[in-house]
Scaffold this motif. Structure first.
Motif, PDB file in Angstrom:
ATOM      1  N   GLY A 132       0.869  -1.174   0.117  1.00 36.71           N
ATOM      2  CA  GLY A 132       0.150   0.049   0.091  1.00 36.71           C
ATOM      3  C   GLY A 132       0.773   1.266   0.034  1.00 36.71           C
ATOM      4  N   ASP A 133       1.927   1.510   0.868  1.00 37.26           N
ATOM      5  CA  ASP A 133       2.754   2.454   0.840  1.00 37.26           C
ATOM      6  C   ASP A 133       3.278   2.670  -0.424  1.00 37.26           C
ATOM      7  N   GLN A 134       3.882   2.043  -1.212  1.00 35.82           N
ATOM      8  CA  GLN A 134       4.518   1.943  -2.470  1.00 35.82           C
ATOM      9  C   GLN A 134       3.333   2.426  -3.502  1.00 35.82           C
ATOM     10  N   GLN A 135       1.987   1.712  -3.423  1.00 37.20           N
ATOM     11  CA  GLN A 135       1.006   1.950  -4.573  1.00 37.20           C
ATOM     12  C   GLN A 135       0.520   3.515  -4.354  1.00 37.20           C
ATOM     13  N   ALA A 136       0.874   4.051  -3.027  1.00 38.41           N
ATOM     14  CA  ALA A 136       0.495   5.507  -2.556  1.00 38.41           C
ATOM     15  C   ALA A 136       1.716   6.415  -3.318  1.00 38.41           C
ATOM     16  N   ARG A 137       3.097   5.862  -2.875  1.00 39.17           N
ATOM     17  CA  ARG A 137       3.980   6.481  -3.584  1.00 39.17           C
ATOM     18  C   ARG A 137       4.038   6.662  -5.437  1.00 39.17           C
ATOM     19  N   ALA A 138       3.348   5.591  -5.836  1.00 33.87           N
ATOM     20  CA  ALA A 138       3.452   5.686  -7.246  1.00 33.87           C
ATOM     21  C   ALA A 138       2.296   6.526  -7.626  1.00 33.87           C
ATOM     22  N   THR A 140       1.105   9.050  -6.160  1.00 36.80           N
ATOM     23  CA  THR A 140       1.669  10.524  -5.908  1.00 36.80           C
ATOM     24  C   THR A 140       2.636  10.893  -7.152  1.00 36.80           C
ATOM     25  N   GLY A 141       3.432  10.033  -7.549  1.00 39.51           N
ATOM     26  CA  GLY A 141       4.281  10.343  -8.771  1.00 39.51           C
ATOM     27  C   GLY A 141       3.651  10.617  -9.935  1.00 39.51           C
ATOM     28  N   LEU A 142       2.776   9.837 -10.192  1.00 35.69           N
ATOM     29  CA  LEU A 142       1.866   9.752 -11.334  1.00 35.69           C
ATOM     30  C   LEU A 142       1.127  11.183 -11.289  1.00 35.69           C
ATOM     31  N   GLY A 143       0.483  11.566 -10.154  1.00 34.45           N
ATOM     32  CA  GLY A 143      -0.062  12.894  -9.876  1.00 34.45           C
ATOM     33  C   GLY A 143       0.924  13.976 -10.399  1.00 34.45           C
ATOM     34  N   HIS A 144       2.038  13.944  -9.779  1.00 34.42           N
ATOM     35  CA  HIS A 144       2.870  15.055 -10.057  1.00 34.42           C
ATOM     36  C   HIS A 144       3.393  15.225 -11.616  1.00 34.42           C
ATOM     37  N   ALA A 145       3.598  14.010 -12.145  1.00 32.49           N
ATOM     38  CA  ALA A 145       3.817  13.870 -13.632  1.00 32.49           C
ATOM     39  C   ALA A 145       2.790  14.384 -14.391  1.00 32.49           C
ATOM     40  N   HIS A 146       1.580  13.993 -14.257  1.00 32.13           N
ATOM     41  CA  HIS A 146       0.430  14.193 -14.958  1.00 32.13           C
ATOM     42  C   HIS A 146      -0.004  15.754 -14.922  1.00 32.13           C
ATOM     43  N   ARG A 147       0.294  16.331 -13.509  1.00 28.90           N
ATOM     44  CA  ARG A 147       0.258  17.771 -13.350  1.00 28.90           C
ATOM     45  C   ARG A 147       1.267  18.447 -14.145  1.00 28.90           C
ATOM     46  N   GLN A 149      -6.268   8.892  -5.104  1.00 33.02           N
ATOM     47  CA  GLN A 149      -5.963   7.531  -4.895  1.00 33.02           C
ATOM     48  C   GLN A 149      -4.760   7.745  -3.826  1.00 33.02           C
ATOM     49  N   ALA A 150      -3.882   8.362  -4.156  1.00 39.15           N
ATOM     50  CA  ALA A 150      -2.828   8.434  -2.933  1.00 39.15           C
ATOM     51  C   ALA A 150      -3.220   8.861  -1.493  1.00 39.15           C
ATOM     52  N   LEU A 151      -4.084   9.931  -1.756  1.00 34.62           N
ATOM     53  CA  LEU A 151      -4.596  10.236  -0.403  1.00 34.62           C
ATOM     54  C   LEU A 151      -5.389   9.344   0.461  1.00 34.62           C
TER      55      LEU A 151
END
Length: 175
Positions: free
Chosen positions: A115-121, A123-130, A144-146
């Protein structure tokens, strides 16, 4: 072990100390031929270099760690390194590469239940798409990360709330 001390110093923003601990751990693991330990120390060095603005150096450490984790079949290590490669790619201004690495990490972490690595991923996908000016996708990944960080009781949830609140801003600076 020194990797734990490195993790603590990294979390506290003491990057030089963290790097020293990870390097000492790497040296010790090499002396004892502990390949898994070497890979975790390299992962730690990658995280340090990403935090201090040296993404190309981080990527070198991550690639070496990834080779070991794939050889030994350590999926948790592979996920951590893929997320790290995504973070380094984003820091280097390569959001498309970040998407590729985080998506691969998310796929494995979902399969293994990390779960922690899913959340990290996410988050990273959110940053990249932003950064790629795709606010709708960024918002989905941040949400999803939240959810994951909140369910896990992790403090990163507060950072994600901030990203969600500002996702429609024209700014692409999203730490």
């Amino acid at each position: 072990m020194s990797t734990n001390l490195g993790d603590l110093d990294l979390e506290l923003g003491r990057y030089r100390l963290a790097a020293d601990h990870f390097q000492r751990a790497l040296d010790l693991f090499r002396q004892t031929s502990n390949r898994s330990g070497q890979a975790w120390a390299l992962d730690g060095l990658g995280r340090v270099h990403t935090h201090i603005g040296q993404p190309s150096q981080a990527t070198k450490h991550y690639q070496r760690a990834l080779t070991v984790f794939r050889t030994t079949g350590e999926r948790d290590g592979e996920v951590s390194v893929l997320n790290g490669k995504g973070e380094a790619a984003h820091a280097a201004g390569r959001p498309t590469d970040a998407v590729t690495h985080h998506a691969a990490a998310l796929s494995i972490a979902t399969h293994t239940g990390e779960g922690d690595q899913q959340a990290r991923a996410h988050t990273g996908l959110g940053h990249a798409h932003r950064t790629l000016a795709n606010s709708a996708r960024a918002r989905q990944y941040y949400q999803q990360a939240l959810t994951l960080y909140t369910n896990l009781g992790m403090p990163q949830a507060n950072q994600i709330r901030t990203h969600l609140a500002t996702v429609d801003d024209n700014s692409t600076n999203n730490s």
